[in-house]
Design a protein around this motif. Structure first.
Motif, short mmCIF file in Angstrom:
data_model
loop_
_atom_site.label_atom_id
_atom_site.label_comp_id
_atom_site.label_asym_id
_atom_site.label_seq_id
_atom_site.Cartn_x
_atom_site.Cartn_y
_atom_site.Cartn_z
N HIS A 329 7.31 62.33 -41.52
CA HIS A 329 5.93 62.85 -41.46
C HIS A 329 5.88 64.34 -41.18
CE1 HIS A 329 7.16 62.36 -37.33
NE2 HIS A 329 6.10 63.03 -36.92
N LEU A 330 7.02 64.96 -40.87
CA LEU A 330 7.03 66.35 -40.45
C LEU A 330 8.31 67.02 -40.96
CD1 LEU A 330 5.73 68.64 -38.87
CD2 LEU A 330 6.65 67.69 -36.77
N LEU A 331 8.16 67.83 -42.00
CA LEU A 331 9.31 68.45 -42.67
C LEU A 331 9.34 69.94 -42.42
CD1 LEU A 331 8.82 66.81 -46.20
CD2 LEU A 331 9.99 65.82 -44.23
N GLY A 332 10.48 70.44 -42.01
CA GLY A 332 10.70 71.87 -41.93
C GLY A 332 11.45 72.33 -43.17
N ILE A 333 10.78 73.09 -44.02
CA ILE A 333 11.38 73.53 -45.28
C ILE A 333 11.76 75.01 -45.15
CG2 ILE A 333 11.02 73.83 -47.76
CD1 ILE A 333 8.89 71.64 -47.60
N ARG A 334 13.05 75.30 -45.33
CA ARG A 334 13.52 76.67 -45.27
C ARG A 334 13.81 77.17 -46.68
NH1 ARG A 334 14.58 74.66 -40.25
NH2 ARG A 334 14.20 76.13 -38.56
N LEU A 335 13.45 78.43 -46.93
CA LEU A 335 13.47 78.99 -48.27
C LEU A 335 14.87 79.44 -48.69
CD1 LEU A 335 10.36 81.35 -48.04
CD2 LEU A 335 10.40 78.95 -48.69
N PRO A 336 15.12 79.45 -50.00
CA PRO A 336 16.33 80.12 -50.50
C PRO A 336 16.29 81.59 -50.11
CG PRO A 336 15.28 78.81 -52.22
CD PRO A 336 14.32 78.84 -51.07
N GLN A 342 6.22 85.92 -47.63
CA GLN A 342 4.82 86.31 -47.77
C GLN A 342 4.26 85.90 -49.12
OE1 GLN A 342 2.77 87.59 -45.30
NE2 GLN A 342 1.27 87.00 -46.85
N LYS A 343 5.08 86.02 -50.17
CA LYS A 343 4.65 85.60 -51.50
C LYS A 343 4.39 84.09 -51.51
CE LYS A 343 4.12 86.24 -56.04
NZ LYS A 343 3.95 84.87 -56.54
N VAL A 344 5.23 83.33 -50.83
CA VAL A 344 5.03 81.88 -50.72
C VAL A 344 3.72 81.58 -50.02
CG1 VAL A 344 5.90 79.77 -49.66
CG2 VAL A 344 7.49 81.32 -50.79
N LYS A 345 3.45 82.26 -48.93
CA LYS A 345 2.19 82.07 -48.21
C LYS A 345 0.99 82.34 -49.11
CE LYS A 345 3.78 83.21 -43.53
NZ LYS A 345 3.61 84.14 -42.38
N ASP A 346 1.07 83.43 -49.85
CA ASP A 346 -0.04 83.81 -50.74
C ASP A 346 -0.25 82.77 -51.83
OD1 ASP A 346 -0.31 86.09 -49.23
OD2 ASP A 346 0.76 87.38 -50.66
N ASP A 347 0.84 82.29 -52.42
CA ASP A 347 0.73 81.31 -53.51
C ASP A 347 0.17 79.98 -53.01
OD1 ASP A 347 1.61 83.08 -55.35
OD2 ASP A 347 3.61 82.21 -55.60
N LEU A 348 0.61 79.56 -51.84
CA LEU A 348 0.10 78.30 -51.28
C LEU A 348 -1.39 78.42 -50.96
CD1 LEU A 348 3.07 77.31 -48.94
CD2 LEU A 348 2.41 76.17 -51.05
N ALA A 349 -1.78 79.55 -50.38
CA ALA A 349 -3.20 79.76 -50.06
C ALA A 349 -4.04 79.81 -51.34
CB ALA A 349 -3.37 81.05 -49.27
#
Length: 384
Positions: A329-336, A342-349
């Motif tokens: 129920h709770l996943l910590g996903i770390r990026l390549p 910041q780009k990931v945050k912007d795209d998700l938003a």
């Protein structure tokens, strides 16, 4: 165990958002909202609130929650306003000595840290924080091993979550309990990020205290929580004195006959005004719904809807903890390494996908109102 189906219709989430953030705040069940509105209106005419109403729903809530976490005596369950309140009662009765320590996991939630920081400072003890390894390979396994190795004859208590709030790392509480018993230390668990979505059996784990906020995986309102206190706290001193926690408080005509004794079990630790005619009925409705679904089924459903997404993200070099050391129920996903956070945050938003960012992890927290399509959308956006 049976497989749950998606329960999106039980909530009032907007259709165009993808809410994968239950570890931040859960959305409210329609049934809980309905109870809350009805309860709010009771104060219009207080003549309809009888003396027994100060106790009835509280007792029913304790019993329902006791069943959810496998506690035999509902009087071991108390109603609290927050995790910090529940932990303050523990810290006030822990009997720390100079040279001892309280062991915690590094970077755990502040409400399960500040209480020990103060208690240790006042007693000449210390807070011993166990960090995860720098490597991601075998991270959860090594972190658990470090915690077990850190428990020694000077450990007064281990204060830890079942799953780490930042990235979902799961701690082996049964192994930790076994080790704490060997050195006569307490086990204090913050269940806020697990109880309600991951099965918790007090009889198996045998914590000395289990403290949970109600507004996340328990699907309740903000401002109420639930705590279990074991036998160690039978004769302790609560952090506040209120009338309703004293023996025979049900007899309103005799309240001026001051009592030196408390209500039985752990009820001395309940917050004043715990009857809360709005919060308690709402929390009760949420706990009853979880009881009907079955927490083990909630966890199985989260495993089902995240399985393919986890596989595909790993294929694309995202890191997610191995299954034995995390909840579903709770996943910590770390990026390549090449990816811009910041780009990931912007795209998700931009795509109205709601998650949290904790440290260098994307914290993804689905629940029964999500389905596989929500996770596919997440994978699609991250995969760009």
């Amino acid at each position: 165990m049976y497989m749950l189906t998606c329960k999106h219709s039980k909530f009032t989430l907007p259709p165009r958002i993808t809410y994968l953030n239950c570890s931040y705040l859960s959305p409210m069940l329609k049934s809980v909202e309905k109870v809350g509105v009805r309860s709010l209106r009771l104060k219009r005419n207080p003549a309809g609130i009888a003396a027994q109403d100060f106790f009835k729903d509280s007792e029913t809530l304790r019993a329902a929650y006791a069943k959810l976490i496998h506690v035999k005596d509902p009087k071991r369950i108390v109603i609290i306003p927050s995790v910090s309140y529940g932990m303050a009662n523990v810290a006030a009765n822990m009997k720390l000595s100079k040279g001892q320590h309280v062991l915690v996991a590094a970077e755990q939630f502040p409400s399960n840290y500040y209480a020990w920081q103060r208690a240790c400072s006042e007693a000449g003890a210390e807070v011993k924080a166990i960090s995860p390894p720098a490597t991601l390979q075998g991270r959860g396994k090594i972190w658990n091993e470090r915690i077990l190795e850190g428990i020694d004859k000077n450990t007064r208590a281990v204060a830890i979550a079942h799953t780490h709030w930042a990235d979902g790392t799961k701690f082996d509480l049964e192994a930790i309990r076994k080790r704490t018993k060997e050195v006569n230390a307490l086990l204090i668990v913050d269940g806020t990020q697990s109880v309600g979505a991951m099965p918790f059996d007090v009889q198996k784990i045998q914590p000395d205290a289990l403290v949970c906020a109600g507004y996340k995986w328990l699907l309740g309102p903000y401002g109420i929580g639930l705590a279990y206190y074991g036998e160690y706290f039978n004769d302790g001193k609560p952090i506040e004195e209120n009338w309703i926690n004293r023996l025979n408080s049900e007899d309103f005509t005799g309240l001026i006959n001051y009592q030196s004794e408390y209500q039985p079990g752990a009820l001395r630790y309940e917050v004043g005004e715990h009857s809360s005619f709005i919060h308690v009925p709402m929390m009760l409705k949420a706990v009853e719904q979880l009881g009907k679904w079955g927490v083990e089924n909630v966890q199985a459903y989260c495993a089902f809807i995240t399985k393919e997404a986890v596989y595909k993200l790993r294929e694309r070099d995202f890191w997610i903890e191995e299954e034995n050391y995390r909840g579903h129920h709770l996943l910590g996903i770390r990026l390549p390494q090449h990816m811009d956070l910041q780009k990931v945050k912007d795209d998700l938003a931009k795509n109205r996908i709601y998650v949290s960012f904790r440290g260098n992890a994307i914290r993804v927290a689905p629940n029964v109102y999500n389905d596989e399509k929500d996770l596919k959308k997440l994978v699609k956006v991250l995969g760009r």
